[in-house]
Design a protein around this motif. Structure first.
Motif, PDB file in Angstrom:
ATOM      1  N   UNK A  71       0.814  -1.199   0.000  1.00 53.03           N
ATOM      2  CA  UNK A  71       0.000   0.000   0.000  1.00 53.03           C
ATOM      3  C   UNK A  71       0.849   1.251   0.000  1.00 53.03           C
ATOM      4  N   UNK A  72       0.177   2.372  -0.195  1.00 57.16           N
ATOM      5  CA  UNK A  72       0.871   3.653  -0.162  1.00 57.16           C
ATOM      6  C   UNK A  72      -0.117   4.787   0.079  1.00 57.16           C
ATOM      7  N   UNK A  73       0.396   5.896   0.569  1.00 53.66           N
ATOM      8  CA  UNK A  73      -0.368   7.111   0.774  1.00 53.66           C
ATOM      9  C   UNK A  73      -0.311   7.934  -0.499  1.00 53.66           C
ATOM     10  N   UNK A  74      -1.404   8.627  -0.811  1.00 53.57           N
ATOM     11  CA  UNK A  74      -1.391   9.482  -1.988  1.00 53.57           C
ATOM     12  C   UNK A  74      -2.776   9.926  -2.415  1.00 53.57           C
ATOM     13  N   UNK A  75      -2.856  10.372  -3.652  1.00 50.83           N
ATOM     14  CA  UNK A  75      -4.102  10.836  -4.249  1.00 50.83           C
ATOM     15  C   UNK A  75      -4.966   9.617  -4.578  1.00 50.83           C
ATOM     16  N   UNK A  76      -6.188   9.570  -4.047  1.00 52.55           N
ATOM     17  CA  UNK A  76      -7.071   8.430  -4.263  1.00 52.55           C
ATOM     18  C   UNK A  76      -8.313   8.793  -5.077  1.00 52.55           C
ATOM     19  N   UNK A  77      -8.627  10.065  -5.192  1.00 54.83           N
ATOM     20  CA  UNK A  77      -9.818  10.482  -5.930  1.00 54.83           C
ATOM     21  C   UNK A  77      -9.549  11.834  -6.575  1.00 54.83           C
ATOM     22  N   UNK A  78      -9.914  11.938  -7.848  1.00 58.34           N
ATOM     23  CA  UNK A  78      -9.837  13.202  -8.573  1.00 58.34           C
ATOM     24  C   UNK A  78     -11.003  13.175  -9.553  1.00 58.34           C
ATOM     25  N   UNK A  79     -11.890  14.142  -9.457  1.00 54.90           N
ATOM     26  CA  UNK A  79     -13.044  14.075 -10.330  1.00 54.90           C
ATOM     27  C   UNK A  79     -13.694  15.395 -10.620  1.00 54.90           C
ATOM     28  N   UNK A  80     -14.353  15.438 -11.744  1.00 56.33           N
ATOM     29  CA  UNK A  80     -15.256  16.508 -12.129  1.00 56.33           C
ATOM     30  C   UNK A  80     -16.549  15.811 -12.505  1.00 56.33           C
ATOM     31  N   UNK A  81     -17.511  15.834 -11.603  1.00 53.64           N
ATOM     32  CA  UNK A  81     -18.760  15.102 -11.801  1.00 53.64           C
ATOM     33  C   UNK A  81     -19.880  16.034 -12.237  1.00 53.64           C
ATOM     34  N   UNK A  82     -20.652  15.569 -13.192  1.00 56.35           N
ATOM     35  CA  UNK A  82     -21.887  16.253 -13.567  1.00 56.35           C
ATOM     36  C   UNK A  82     -22.979  15.657 -12.692  1.00 56.35           C
ATOM     37  N   UNK A  83     -23.697  16.512 -11.959  1.00 58.50           N
ATOM     38  CA  UNK A  83     -24.730  16.056 -11.021  1.00 58.50           C
ATOM     39  C   UNK A  83     -26.074  16.583 -11.476  1.00 58.50           C
ATOM     40  N   UNK A  84     -27.042  15.676 -11.572  1.00 56.05           N
ATOM     41  CA  UNK A  84     -28.411  16.034 -11.914  1.00 56.05           C
ATOM     42  C   UNK A  84     -29.242  15.831 -10.653  1.00 56.05           C
ATOM     43  N   UNK A  85     -29.756  16.932 -10.104  1.00 51.13           N
ATOM     44  CA  UNK A  85     -30.601  16.874  -8.914  1.00 51.13           C
ATOM     45  C   UNK A  85     -32.010  16.509  -9.328  1.00 51.13           C
ATOM     46  N   UNK A  86     -32.366  15.245  -9.143  1.00 56.04           N
ATOM     47  CA  UNK A  86     -33.670  14.742  -9.580  1.00 56.04           C
ATOM     48  C   UNK A  86     -34.772  15.401  -8.766  1.00 56.04           C
ATOM     49  N   UNK A  87     -34.620  15.450  -7.442  1.00 51.96           N
ATOM     50  CA  UNK A  87     -35.548  16.143  -6.548  1.00 51.96           C
ATOM     51  C   UNK A  87     -34.866  16.423  -5.237  1.00 51.96           C
TER      52      UNK A  87
END
Length: 192
Positions: A176-192
């Protein structure tokens, strides 16, 4: 019995989400109630790795997300391979004047098979990380979610090589190692 299961689950989801029909993407401040959104990490889609998720917005700025990723690509007669199956639940707390900033805790688990050049690696991984980001509203229904996660990732895998068309196991490894685990640009649609 089975044909009644889907409507019952939908009704339970509607009750869980309460009266937040029409919740908008302008913020997630303390006064916002329940809501529901559908997500897609556009950076993953750009790498031919479909990624979709669901987000349940809870009262007082809390949110629960579950993202899923899956792809299985073969190149050059099956000798090159890129396959991933991942499930990523996350708990977030939105804060700030408009409730657009957030911090959270993310857990990831999945399987992989990567062989681009030389030896391949196939196995499983898990990670735990702290996340942070910003939700940028585009309109009442859509927003962009910029996220970054840092933490520890651990994997266990077998190395392999194709010799005369036969897959040969080269050994087992973990670490294992320490580091960057998530990188994102998400499009979110708010249904309700």
């Amino acid at each position: 019995m089975k044909r009644h299961l889907l409507p019952a689950l939908f009704a339970a989801l509607m009750m869980l989400c309460g009266t937040a029909v029409g919740a908008n993407a302008t913020g997630r401040g303390e006064d916002f109630g329940f809501g529901f959104g559908v997500r897609a990490n556009m950076l993953r889609w750009a790498t031919l790795t479909p990624d979709v998720g669901l987000e349940w917005n809870l009262p007082k700025g809390w949110s629960v997300l579950v993202d899923a990723t899956w792809t299985s690509l073969k190149f050059k007669g099956g000798e090159r391979r890129y396959a991933v199956a991942e499930l990523s639940p996350e708990l977030r707390k939105y804060f700030g004047k408009d409730g657009r900033w957030y911090a959270g805790a993310l857990f990831q688990t999945g399987l992989f098979n990567h062989k681009f050049k030389g030896d391949g690696k196939q196995g499983e991984f898990r990670s735990g990380s702290l996340t942070s980001g910003y939700r940028l509203p585009l309109n009442k229904a859509l927003s962009l979610d910029f996220t970054l996660g840092v933490g520890y990732i651990w994997g266990e895998y077998d190395s392999y090589r194709f010799m005369d068309g036969v897959r040969t196991n080269l050994g087992h490894s973990n670490g294992g190692q320490w580091g960057l685990t998530r990188f994102g640009v998400c499009l979110v649609w708010n249904v309700f």
